[in-house]
Enzyme design. Sequence first.
Site, PDB file in Angstrom:
ATOM      1  CE  LYS A 195      -4.420  -1.655   1.503  1.00  0.00           C
ATOM      2  NZ  LYS A 195      -5.595  -1.498   2.317  1.00  0.00           N
TER       3      LYS A 195
ATOM      4  CE  LYS B 146     -13.404  -2.707   1.104  1.00  0.00           C
ATOM      5  NZ  LYS B 146     -12.207  -2.786   1.967  1.00  0.00           N
TER       6      LYS B 146
ATOM      7  CE  LYS C 236      -6.209  -7.513  -1.202  1.00  0.00           C
ATOM      8  NZ  LYS C 236      -6.940  -7.415   0.020  1.00  0.00           N
TER       9      LYS C 236
END
Length: 332
Positions: A111, A197, A194
Amino acid sequence: MSRIFSGVQPTGNLHLGNYLGAIRNFVGLQDDYECIYCAVDMHAITVWQDPADLRSNTREVAAAYLAAGVDSKRSIIFAQSTVAAHAELAWIFNCVARLGWLNRMTQFKEKAGKNRENASLGLYAYPSLMAADILAYKATHVPVGEDQKQHLELTRDIAQKFNNDYETETFPLVEPLIFGEATRVMSLRDGSKKMSKSDPSDYSRITFTDDRDSIAKKLRKARTDADPLPEKEEGLEGRPEAANLVGIYAALADLNKQAVLDEFAGAAFSTFKPALTDLAVEKFGPIGEEMKRLMADPAHVDAILKEGAERAAALAAPVMAEVKEVVGFIRP
Ligand code: AQP
Protein backbone atom coordinates in the site's frame (compact mmCIF):
# COMPACT_ATOMS: atom_id res chain seq x y z
CA MET A 1 -18.82 -19.81 23.99
CA SER A 2 -15.78 -18.70 21.93
CA ARG A 3 -15.83 -15.18 20.57
CA ILE A 4 -15.39 -14.03 16.97
CA PHE A 5 -14.20 -10.61 15.86
CA SER A 6 -13.86 -9.44 12.28
CA GLY A 7 -14.06 -6.20 10.34
CA VAL A 8 -14.23 -4.66 6.91
CA GLN A 9 -12.87 -1.24 5.97
CA PRO A 10 -15.49 1.28 4.84
CA THR A 11 -13.45 2.39 1.87
CA GLY A 12 -16.15 1.95 -0.81
CA ASN A 13 -16.43 -0.51 -3.70
CA LEU A 14 -17.29 -3.50 -1.49
CA HIS A 15 -16.74 -6.49 -3.75
CA LEU A 16 -17.25 -10.19 -4.29
CA GLY A 17 -13.86 -10.92 -2.69
CA ASN A 18 -14.94 -9.21 0.53
CA TYR A 19 -18.15 -11.23 0.38
CA LEU A 20 -16.74 -14.69 -0.42
CA GLY A 21 -13.55 -14.31 1.60
CA ALA A 22 -15.11 -12.80 4.71
CA ILE A 23 -18.68 -11.51 4.99
CA ARG A 24 -20.40 -14.67 3.79
CA ASN A 25 -18.54 -16.70 6.38
CA PHE A 26 -19.66 -14.32 9.14
CA VAL A 27 -23.23 -15.55 8.77
CA GLY A 28 -22.82 -19.27 9.51
CA LEU A 29 -20.47 -18.60 12.42
CA GLN A 30 -23.30 -16.96 14.36
CA ASP A 31 -24.63 -20.44 15.25
CA ASP A 32 -21.48 -21.49 17.09
CA TYR A 33 -19.83 -18.28 18.31
CA GLU A 34 -20.60 -14.98 19.95
CA CYS A 35 -19.86 -12.68 17.00
CA ILE A 36 -18.67 -9.08 16.85
CA TYR A 37 -18.58 -7.51 13.37
CA CYS A 38 -17.15 -4.07 12.87
CA ALA A 39 -16.90 -1.41 10.17
CA VAL A 40 -13.28 -0.45 10.76
CA ASP A 41 -13.40 3.26 9.98
CA MET A 42 -10.20 4.00 11.93
CA HIS A 43 -8.36 1.61 9.64
CA ALA A 44 -9.92 3.30 6.64
CA ILE A 45 -8.38 6.70 7.45
CA THR A 46 -4.86 5.26 7.32
CA VAL A 47 -5.22 6.42 3.71
CA TRP A 48 -7.16 9.59 2.81
CA GLN A 49 -10.96 9.31 2.96
CA ASP A 50 -13.41 12.02 2.05
CA PRO A 51 -15.45 12.56 5.28
CA ALA A 52 -18.90 12.37 3.62
CA ASP A 53 -17.88 9.22 1.73
CA LEU A 54 -16.51 7.67 4.91
CA ARG A 55 -19.83 8.17 6.72
CA SER A 56 -21.78 6.68 3.84
CA ASN A 57 -19.33 3.78 3.36
CA THR A 58 -19.48 2.96 7.08
CA ARG A 59 -23.26 2.57 6.84
CA GLU A 60 -22.74 0.57 3.65
CA VAL A 61 -20.52 -1.98 5.41
CA ALA A 62 -23.16 -2.38 8.14
CA ALA A 63 -25.85 -2.73 5.46
CA ALA A 64 -23.75 -5.36 3.67
CA TYR A 65 -23.44 -7.40 6.87
CA LEU A 66 -27.19 -7.23 7.42
CA ALA A 67 -28.02 -7.96 3.78
CA ALA A 68 -25.71 -11.00 3.79
CA GLY A 69 -27.57 -12.41 6.79
CA VAL A 70 -25.81 -11.17 9.93
CA ASP A 71 -28.48 -10.91 12.62
CA SER A 72 -28.03 -7.73 14.65
CA LYS A 73 -29.92 -9.21 17.60
CA ARG A 74 -27.61 -12.20 17.93
CA SER A 75 -24.39 -10.54 16.74
CA ILE A 76 -22.89 -7.13 17.40
CA ILE A 77 -22.54 -4.74 14.45
CA PHE A 78 -20.85 -1.39 15.11
CA ALA A 79 -18.34 1.19 13.88
CA GLN A 80 -14.81 0.96 15.29
CA SER A 81 -14.42 4.67 16.12
CA THR A 82 -17.48 4.59 18.38
CA VAL A 83 -15.79 2.33 20.95
CA ALA A 84 -12.77 4.04 22.50
CA ALA A 85 -11.16 0.78 23.66
CA HIS A 86 -9.80 0.17 20.14
CA ALA A 87 -7.67 3.33 20.15
CA GLU A 88 -6.64 2.94 23.78
CA LEU A 89 -5.47 -0.63 23.42
CA ALA A 90 -3.80 0.12 20.07
CA TRP A 91 -1.53 2.62 21.82
CA ILE A 92 -0.51 0.05 24.41
CA PHE A 93 0.16 -2.43 21.59
CA ASN A 94 2.24 0.20 19.75
CA CYS A 95 4.51 -0.02 22.76
CA VAL A 96 4.58 -3.83 22.65
CA ALA A 97 5.01 -4.43 18.90
CA ARG A 98 8.55 -4.15 17.54
CA LEU A 99 9.56 -2.07 14.54
CA GLY A 100 11.18 -5.14 13.01
CA TRP A 101 7.87 -7.00 13.07
CA LEU A 102 6.00 -4.18 11.33
CA ASN A 103 8.77 -3.78 8.76
CA ARG A 104 7.94 -7.28 7.51
CA MET A 105 4.25 -6.59 6.81
CA THR A 106 3.64 -7.09 3.09
CA GLN A 107 0.37 -5.11 3.08
CA PHE A 108 2.21 -1.97 4.23
CA LYS A 109 4.83 -2.47 1.54
CA GLU A 110 2.14 -2.93 -1.12
CA LYS A 111 0.00 0.00 0.00
CA ALA A 112 2.85 2.42 0.72
CA GLY A 113 4.42 1.52 -2.62
CA LYS A 114 7.53 3.38 -3.73
CA ASN A 115 6.59 6.51 -1.81
CA ARG A 116 7.09 4.94 1.63
CA GLU A 117 8.30 8.15 3.26
CA ASN A 118 4.97 9.76 2.45
CA ALA A 119 2.78 6.98 3.90
CA SER A 120 0.91 7.80 7.11
CA LEU A 121 2.20 6.57 10.45
CA GLY A 122 -1.26 5.02 10.88
CA LEU A 123 -0.80 2.84 7.80
CA TYR A 124 2.43 1.53 9.27
CA ALA A 125 0.81 0.85 12.67
CA TYR A 126 -2.31 -0.69 11.09
CA PRO A 127 -1.59 -4.25 12.34
CA SER A 128 -1.24 -3.00 15.90
CA LEU A 129 -4.72 -1.43 15.74
CA MET A 130 -6.00 -4.67 14.22
CA ALA A 131 -4.59 -6.62 17.18
CA ALA A 132 -6.38 -4.18 19.50
CA ASP A 133 -9.67 -4.64 17.61
CA ILE A 134 -9.57 -8.36 18.27
CA LEU A 135 -8.02 -8.47 21.72
CA ALA A 136 -10.14 -5.69 23.26
CA TYR A 137 -12.79 -8.43 23.31
CA LYS A 138 -10.41 -11.34 23.94
CA ALA A 139 -11.78 -12.79 20.72
CA THR A 140 -10.33 -16.20 19.93
CA HIS A 141 -11.26 -16.66 16.26
CA VAL A 142 -11.08 -14.27 13.31
CA PRO A 143 -12.75 -15.07 9.97
CA VAL A 144 -10.79 -13.33 7.19
CA GLY A 145 -9.54 -13.76 3.65
CA GLU A 146 -6.06 -15.19 3.10
CA ASP A 147 -4.49 -11.73 2.69
CA GLN A 148 -4.95 -11.06 6.41
CA LYS A 149 -3.04 -14.12 7.60
CA GLN A 150 0.19 -12.24 8.23
CA HIS A 151 -1.58 -9.57 10.29
CA LEU A 152 -3.16 -12.27 12.44
CA GLU A 153 0.23 -13.83 13.06
CA LEU A 154 1.34 -10.41 14.29
CA THR A 155 -1.70 -10.27 16.58
CA ARG A 156 -0.53 -13.55 18.10
CA ASP A 157 3.00 -12.18 18.50
CA ILE A 158 1.69 -9.05 20.25
CA ALA A 159 -0.54 -11.10 22.57
CA GLN A 160 2.33 -13.43 23.42
CA LYS A 161 4.83 -10.63 24.07
CA PHE A 162 2.32 -8.74 26.23
CA ASN A 163 1.62 -11.90 28.25
CA ASN A 164 5.35 -12.67 28.59
CA ASP A 165 6.48 -9.12 29.42
CA TYR A 166 3.83 -8.66 32.08
CA GLU A 167 3.87 -12.29 33.22
CA THR A 168 0.12 -12.69 32.75
CA GLU A 169 -2.27 -14.74 30.69
CA THR A 170 -4.39 -11.74 29.77
CA PHE A 171 -4.72 -12.40 26.05
CA PRO A 172 -5.64 -15.56 24.13
CA LEU A 173 -3.73 -16.57 21.00
CA VAL A 174 -6.17 -15.98 18.17
CA GLU A 175 -6.86 -18.43 15.38
CA PRO A 176 -7.63 -17.30 11.84
CA LEU A 177 -10.68 -18.90 10.23
CA ILE A 178 -9.92 -18.98 6.51
CA PHE A 179 -12.34 -21.22 4.67
CA GLY A 180 -14.45 -21.67 1.56
CA GLU A 181 -13.44 -22.12 -2.07
CA ALA A 182 -12.60 -18.42 -2.53
CA THR A 183 -10.28 -17.32 0.26
CA ARG A 184 -8.38 -15.16 -2.23
CA VAL A 185 -10.52 -13.91 -5.10
CA MET A 186 -8.34 -12.45 -7.83
CA SER A 187 -8.82 -9.39 -10.03
CA LEU A 188 -10.91 -10.05 -13.15
CA ARG A 189 -8.29 -8.11 -15.15
CA ASP A 190 -5.15 -9.74 -13.77
CA GLY A 191 -5.08 -13.20 -12.19
CA SER A 192 -1.91 -12.36 -10.25
CA LYS A 193 -3.52 -9.52 -8.23
CA LYS A 194 -6.24 -9.91 -5.60
CA MET A 195 -9.63 -8.35 -6.24
CA SER A 196 -9.45 -5.10 -4.34
CA LYS A 197 -11.51 -2.01 -3.52
CA SER A 198 -8.68 0.32 -4.45
CA ASP A 199 -7.93 -1.08 -7.93
CA PRO A 200 -8.42 1.87 -10.32
CA SER A 201 -10.28 -0.37 -12.80
CA ASP A 202 -13.93 -1.03 -11.96
CA TYR A 203 -13.71 -3.97 -14.37
CA SER A 204 -11.34 -5.71 -11.94
CA ARG A 205 -14.13 -6.42 -9.44
CA ILE A 206 -17.81 -7.28 -9.08
CA THR A 207 -19.30 -5.00 -6.45
CA PHE A 208 -22.32 -5.35 -4.16
CA THR A 209 -24.07 -2.62 -6.15
CA ASP A 210 -23.57 -4.12 -9.63
CA ASP A 211 -26.74 -5.09 -11.47
CA ARG A 212 -27.13 -7.99 -13.92
CA ASP A 213 -25.88 -5.97 -16.88
CA SER A 214 -22.72 -4.83 -15.11
CA ILE A 215 -21.99 -8.32 -13.78
CA ALA A 216 -22.47 -9.78 -17.28
CA LYS A 217 -20.27 -7.10 -18.85
CA LYS A 218 -17.48 -7.47 -16.30
CA LEU A 219 -17.43 -11.25 -16.62
CA ARG A 220 -17.56 -11.05 -20.42
CA LYS A 221 -14.52 -8.77 -20.35
CA ALA A 222 -12.74 -10.82 -17.65
CA ARG A 223 -9.30 -11.89 -18.81
CA THR A 224 -8.90 -15.61 -19.58
CA ASP A 225 -6.70 -17.84 -21.68
CA ALA A 226 -7.80 -19.50 -24.92
CA ASP A 227 -8.03 -23.12 -23.68
CA PRO A 228 -11.22 -24.91 -22.65
CA LEU A 229 -11.75 -25.81 -19.00
CA PRO A 230 -9.79 -28.89 -17.91
CA GLU A 231 -11.17 -32.16 -16.54
CA LYS A 232 -9.13 -32.14 -13.37
CA GLU A 233 -8.32 -29.42 -10.85
CA GLU A 234 -4.59 -29.91 -11.50
CA GLY A 235 -5.27 -28.69 -15.02
CA LEU A 236 -5.93 -25.22 -13.57
CA GLU A 237 -2.32 -24.90 -12.42
CA GLY A 238 -0.56 -22.11 -14.29
CA ARG A 239 -3.95 -20.74 -15.43
CA PRO A 240 -4.66 -18.15 -12.70
CA GLU A 241 -7.57 -16.44 -14.46
CA ALA A 242 -9.32 -19.75 -15.20
CA ALA A 243 -8.69 -20.96 -11.64
CA ASN A 244 -10.15 -17.72 -10.30
CA LEU A 245 -13.40 -17.97 -12.26
CA VAL A 246 -13.82 -21.65 -11.38
CA GLY A 247 -13.14 -20.79 -7.71
CA ILE A 248 -15.77 -18.04 -7.76
CA TYR A 249 -18.29 -20.41 -9.35
CA ALA A 250 -17.50 -23.11 -6.78
CA ALA A 251 -17.87 -20.70 -3.85
CA LEU A 252 -21.16 -19.28 -5.10
CA ALA A 253 -22.57 -22.73 -5.85
CA ASP A 254 -21.29 -24.26 -2.58
CA LEU A 255 -19.31 -26.85 -4.52
CA ASN A 256 -15.63 -27.66 -4.69
CA LYS A 257 -13.63 -26.80 -7.81
CA GLN A 258 -13.53 -30.41 -9.00
CA ALA A 259 -17.34 -30.63 -8.92
CA VAL A 260 -17.50 -27.49 -11.10
CA LEU A 261 -15.02 -29.03 -13.56
CA ASP A 262 -17.04 -32.26 -13.62
CA GLU A 263 -19.88 -30.15 -15.01
CA PHE A 264 -17.89 -27.85 -17.32
CA ALA A 265 -14.85 -29.91 -18.45
CA GLY A 266 -14.12 -29.12 -22.10
CA ALA A 267 -16.34 -26.02 -22.10
CA ALA A 268 -15.07 -22.79 -23.61
CA PHE A 269 -15.23 -19.56 -21.62
CA SER A 270 -17.97 -18.41 -23.99
CA THR A 271 -20.12 -21.09 -22.33
CA PHE A 272 -18.76 -20.86 -18.79
CA LYS A 273 -18.93 -17.08 -18.40
CA PRO A 274 -22.70 -16.80 -19.04
CA ALA A 275 -23.29 -19.68 -16.58
CA LEU A 276 -21.17 -17.86 -14.02
CA THR A 277 -23.08 -14.64 -14.70
CA ASP A 278 -26.42 -16.37 -14.03
CA LEU A 279 -25.10 -17.88 -10.83
CA ALA A 280 -23.59 -14.59 -9.60
CA VAL A 281 -26.82 -12.73 -10.34
CA GLU A 282 -28.85 -15.41 -8.56
CA LYS A 283 -26.67 -15.66 -5.43
CA PHE A 284 -25.02 -12.24 -5.08
CA GLY A 285 -27.65 -10.03 -6.74
CA PRO A 286 -30.30 -10.23 -3.98
CA ILE A 287 -27.71 -9.29 -1.34
CA GLY A 288 -26.80 -6.14 -3.25
CA GLU A 289 -30.48 -5.31 -3.66
CA GLU A 290 -31.09 -5.72 0.07
CA MET A 291 -28.02 -3.61 0.84
CA LYS A 292 -29.37 -0.81 -1.36
CA ARG A 293 -32.78 -1.07 0.35
CA LEU A 294 -31.14 -0.74 3.78
CA MET A 295 -29.03 2.20 2.60
CA ALA A 296 -32.21 4.07 1.77
CA ASP A 297 -33.00 4.13 5.51
CA PRO A 298 -29.80 5.38 7.18
CA ALA A 299 -31.63 6.07 10.48
CA HIS A 300 -32.38 2.34 10.79
CA VAL A 301 -28.74 1.43 10.10
CA ASP A 302 -27.54 4.07 12.58
CA ALA A 303 -29.82 2.68 15.29
CA ILE A 304 -28.29 -0.78 14.80
CA LEU A 305 -24.76 0.70 14.90
CA LYS A 306 -25.57 2.63 18.09
CA GLU A 307 -26.96 -0.40 19.90
CA GLY A 308 -23.99 -2.45 18.67
CA ALA A 309 -21.52 0.14 19.99
CA GLU A 310 -23.12 0.02 23.43
CA ARG A 311 -22.93 -3.76 23.56
CA ALA A 312 -19.34 -3.78 22.26
CA ALA A 313 -18.23 -1.13 24.78
CA ALA A 314 -19.73 -3.18 27.61
CA LEU A 315 -17.72 -6.25 26.51
CA ALA A 316 -14.48 -4.28 26.14
CA ALA A 317 -14.75 -2.44 29.48
CA PRO A 318 -13.65 -5.29 31.78
CA VAL A 319 -10.84 -6.24 29.38
CA MET A 320 -9.52 -2.67 29.35
CA ALA A 321 -9.77 -2.47 33.16
CA GLU A 322 -7.69 -5.65 33.42
CA VAL A 323 -5.13 -4.43 30.86
CA LYS A 324 -4.67 -1.06 32.61
CA GLU A 325 -4.19 -2.82 35.93
CA VAL A 326 -1.60 -5.17 34.42
CA VAL A 327 0.28 -2.31 32.70
CA GLY A 328 0.34 -0.22 35.87
CA PHE A 329 -1.90 2.67 34.89
CA ILE A 330 -3.53 4.15 37.96
CA ARG A 331 -7.29 4.23 37.98
CA PRO A 332 -8.16 6.92 40.54
N1 AQP B 1 -9.78 -10.54 -2.98
C1 AQP B 1 -10.17 -11.03 -1.83
N2 AQP B 1 -10.49 -12.34 -1.70
C2 AQP B 1 -10.91 -12.84 -0.51
N3 AQP B 1 -11.05 -12.09 0.60
C3 AQP B 1 -10.76 -10.79 0.51
N4 AQP B 1 -10.79 -9.77 1.41
C4 AQP B 1 -10.41 -8.63 0.81
N5 AQP B 1 -10.11 -8.85 -0.47
C5 AQP B 1 -10.31 -10.18 -0.70
C6 AQP B 1 -11.21 -9.94 2.78
O1 AQP B 1 -12.25 -9.01 3.04
C7 AQP B 1 -12.16 -8.60 4.39
C8 AQP B 1 -12.24 -7.11 4.46
O2 AQP B 1 -11.12 -6.54 3.84
P1 AQP B 1 -10.75 -5.04 4.22
O3 AQP B 1 -11.78 -4.14 3.74
O4 AQP B 1 -10.51 -4.92 5.65
O5 AQP B 1 -9.38 -4.76 3.59
P2 AQP B 1 -8.58 -5.31 2.41
O6 AQP B 1 -8.15 -6.70 2.62
O7 AQP B 1 -7.47 -4.36 2.25
O8 AQP B 1 -9.64 -5.23 1.24
P3 AQP B 1 -9.46 -4.70 -0.19
O9 AQP B 1 -10.78 -4.88 -0.82
O10 AQP B 1 -8.33 -5.32 -0.86
O11 AQP B 1 -9.23 -3.17 -0.02
P4 AQP B 1 -7.98 -2.30 -0.47
O12 AQP B 1 -8.08 -2.19 -1.94
O13 AQP B 1 -8.24 -0.99 0.23
O14 AQP B 1 -6.76 -2.98 -0.03
C9 AQP B 1 -10.87 -9.16 4.96
O15 AQP B 1 -11.18 -10.31 5.74
C10 AQP B 1 -10.10 -9.56 3.75
O16 AQP B 1 -9.25 -10.66 4.00
